[in-house]
Design a protein around this motif. Structure first.
Motif, short mmCIF file in Angstrom:
data_model
loop_
_atom_site.label_atom_id
_atom_site.label_comp_id
_atom_site.label_asym_id
_atom_site.label_seq_id
_atom_site.Cartn_x
_atom_site.Cartn_y
_atom_site.Cartn_z
N ASP A 1 0.83 -1.21 0.00
CA ASP A 1 0.00 0.00 0.00
C ASP A 1 0.87 1.26 0.00
OD1 ASP A 1 -2.27 -1.59 0.04
OD2 ASP A 1 -2.61 -1.35 2.21
N LEU A 2 1.97 1.22 0.75
CA LEU A 2 2.90 2.35 0.79
C LEU A 2 3.47 2.62 -0.60
CD1 LEU A 2 4.60 4.47 2.31
CD2 LEU A 2 6.25 2.63 2.78
N GLN A 3 3.88 1.56 -1.30
CA GLN A 3 4.41 1.72 -2.66
C GLN A 3 3.34 2.29 -3.59
OE1 GLN A 3 7.34 1.68 -3.97
NE2 GLN A 3 6.75 1.78 -6.12
N SER A 4 2.11 1.83 -3.44
CA SER A 4 1.02 2.35 -4.29
C SER A 4 0.77 3.83 -4.02
CB SER A 4 -0.28 1.57 -4.04
OG SER A 4 -0.14 0.24 -4.46
N GLU A 5 0.88 4.22 -2.76
CA GLU A 5 0.59 5.60 -2.37
C GLU A 5 1.72 6.57 -2.69
OE1 GLU A 5 -1.63 8.74 -0.79
OE2 GLU A 5 -2.31 6.69 -1.12
N LEU A 6 2.97 6.19 -2.37
CA LEU A 6 4.08 7.12 -2.49
C LEU A 6 5.09 6.79 -3.59
CD1 LEU A 6 5.03 7.89 1.24
CD2 LEU A 6 3.50 9.15 -0.27
N GLY A 7 4.99 5.61 -4.18
CA GLY A 7 5.95 5.20 -5.20
C GLY A 7 6.05 6.23 -6.32
N SER A 8 7.29 6.60 -6.68
CA SER A 8 7.50 7.63 -7.70
C SER A 8 8.94 7.57 -8.17
CB SER A 8 7.21 9.01 -7.11
OG SER A 8 8.18 9.35 -6.14
N ASP A 9 9.33 8.57 -8.97
CA ASP A 9 10.72 8.67 -9.42
C ASP A 9 11.66 8.99 -8.27
OD1 ASP A 9 9.88 8.20 -11.99
OD2 ASP A 9 9.87 10.31 -12.57
N THR A 10 11.11 9.42 -7.13
CA THR A 10 11.95 9.82 -6.00
C THR A 10 11.72 8.97 -4.74
OG1 THR A 10 10.33 11.48 -5.31
CG2 THR A 10 12.09 12.21 -6.79
N PHE A 11 10.85 7.95 -4.84
CA PHE A 11 10.54 7.12 -3.67
C PHE A 11 10.21 5.71 -4.13
CE2 PHE A 11 7.86 5.08 -0.58
CZ PHE A 11 8.43 5.40 0.63
N GLU A 12 10.78 4.70 -3.43
CA GLU A 12 10.47 3.32 -3.80
C GLU A 12 10.57 2.40 -2.60
OE1 GLU A 12 11.77 -0.03 -7.13
OE2 GLU A 12 12.52 2.02 -7.29
N VAL A 13 9.65 1.45 -2.53
CA VAL A 13 9.73 0.37 -1.55
C VAL A 13 10.49 -0.78 -2.22
CG1 VAL A 13 8.45 -1.31 -0.16
CG2 VAL A 13 7.57 1.03 -0.43
N VAL A 14 11.58 -1.21 -1.59
CA VAL A 14 12.42 -2.28 -2.12
C VAL A 14 12.41 -3.42 -1.12
CG1 VAL A 14 14.75 -2.92 -2.84
CG2 VAL A 14 13.88 -0.62 -3.35
N THR A 15 11.90 -4.57 -1.54
CA THR A 15 11.84 -5.74 -0.66
C THR A 15 12.91 -6.73 -1.08
OG1 THR A 15 10.06 -6.59 -2.08
CG2 THR A 15 9.42 -5.49 -0.05
N VAL A 16 13.63 -7.26 -0.08
CA VAL A 16 14.72 -8.21 -0.34
C VAL A 16 14.52 -9.41 0.57
CG1 VAL A 16 17.21 -8.58 -0.30
CG2 VAL A 16 16.31 -6.34 -0.95
N ASP B 1 7.55 -5.94 12.56
CA ASP B 1 6.56 -5.53 11.56
C ASP B 1 5.89 -4.23 11.96
OD1 ASP B 1 3.52 -6.52 12.63
OD2 ASP B 1 5.25 -7.46 13.57
N ALA B 2 5.34 -3.54 10.96
CA ALA B 2 4.66 -2.27 11.21
C ALA B 2 3.66 -2.01 10.11
CB ALA B 2 5.68 -1.12 11.28
N ASP B 3 2.71 -1.14 10.40
CA ASP B 3 1.73 -0.71 9.40
C ASP B 3 2.32 0.50 8.67
OD1 ASP B 3 -0.32 0.21 7.85
OD2 ASP B 3 -1.81 0.22 9.44
N TRP B 4 2.99 0.23 7.56
CA TRP B 4 3.65 1.27 6.78
C TRP B 4 2.68 2.12 5.97
CZ3 TRP B 4 8.43 2.82 7.67
CH2 TRP B 4 9.27 1.96 8.38
N ALA B 5 1.42 1.72 5.94
CA ALA B 5 0.41 2.51 5.23
C ALA B 5 -0.40 3.37 6.18
CB ALA B 5 -0.52 1.58 4.44
#
Length: 195
Positions: free
Chosen positions: A101-116, A176-180
């Motif tokens: 949800d965080l990636q959907s809300e804030l994802g952009s050319d300047t912000f990204e959620v990266v999961t490893v 864990d946390a609610d990042w959204a």
């Protein structure tokens, strides 16, 4: 004796925590200063676990979801929420939809959620994991030998780091946390804005 050991351990943890937070005032050369005190005051709910401080970056190689080698330099110029997870991690299953949800809300050319996914995580199991929780917008990067996780001092899962556009850690949350959530969004928007 046990009480003395517990008190000694608490003192060590307190000193280490103080050193971690003290590093925030030193700043990183060439980077804008962030008013960590103002951002820290925004912590509510799960975000109370968020620890601030400019710590370190990493040039350790991990595996891109396409199978090629990569480093965090691939995200240069972006604020990154870097999440370490594994298919066997129950709290990761709870947290991952919030990261999506965080990636959907804030994802952009300047912000990204990266999961490893760190450790031994087979691609089919990773795909099944994300499919079962309805997540389709996060990458399937892997850290098969946990080298990247070790370089960042990750000893349990999940752990999420916030990296500035230069690739340096500015905050970390263990567990864990609610990042959204609204507090998370408020903090991340403030960090991205450099407030």
């Amino acid at each position: 004796m046990r009480k003395q050991l517990i008190l000694a351990a608490a003192a060590v943890i307190g000193v280490a925590g103080g050193l971690y937070l003290a590093s925030e005032t030193e700043g990183t050369p060439g980077l804008p200063e962030i008013d960590f005190a103002a951002v820290e005051a925004m912590r509510e709910g799960d975000m109370q676990k968020l620890q601030f401080g400019v710590d370190r970056g990493s040039d350790v190689v991990f595996v891109n979801e396409d199978g090629s080698d990569m480093t965090l330099a691939a995200f240069q110029g972006k604020h990154v929420v870097l999440n370490f997870w594994a298919t066997w991690c129950a709290p990761c299953r709870k947290e991952m939809p919030h990261l999506s949800d965080l990636q959907s809300e804030l994802g952009s050319d300047t912000f990204e959620v990266v999961t490893v996914a760190t450790g031994l995580n087979q691609r089919p199991a990773m795909e099944r994991f994300l499919d079962e929780i309805g997540v389709d917008n996060l990458p399937l990067h892997t850290d098969p030998n946990s080298a990247l996780a070790r370089d960042f001092g990750v000893v349990g899962l999940p752990v999420t780091l916030i990296l500035n556009p230069e690739g340096y850690e500015i905050a970390r949350l263990i567990g864990d946390a609610d990042w959204a959530s609204e507090p998370a969004m408020k903090i991340l928007r403030a960090l991205v804005a450099g407030e």
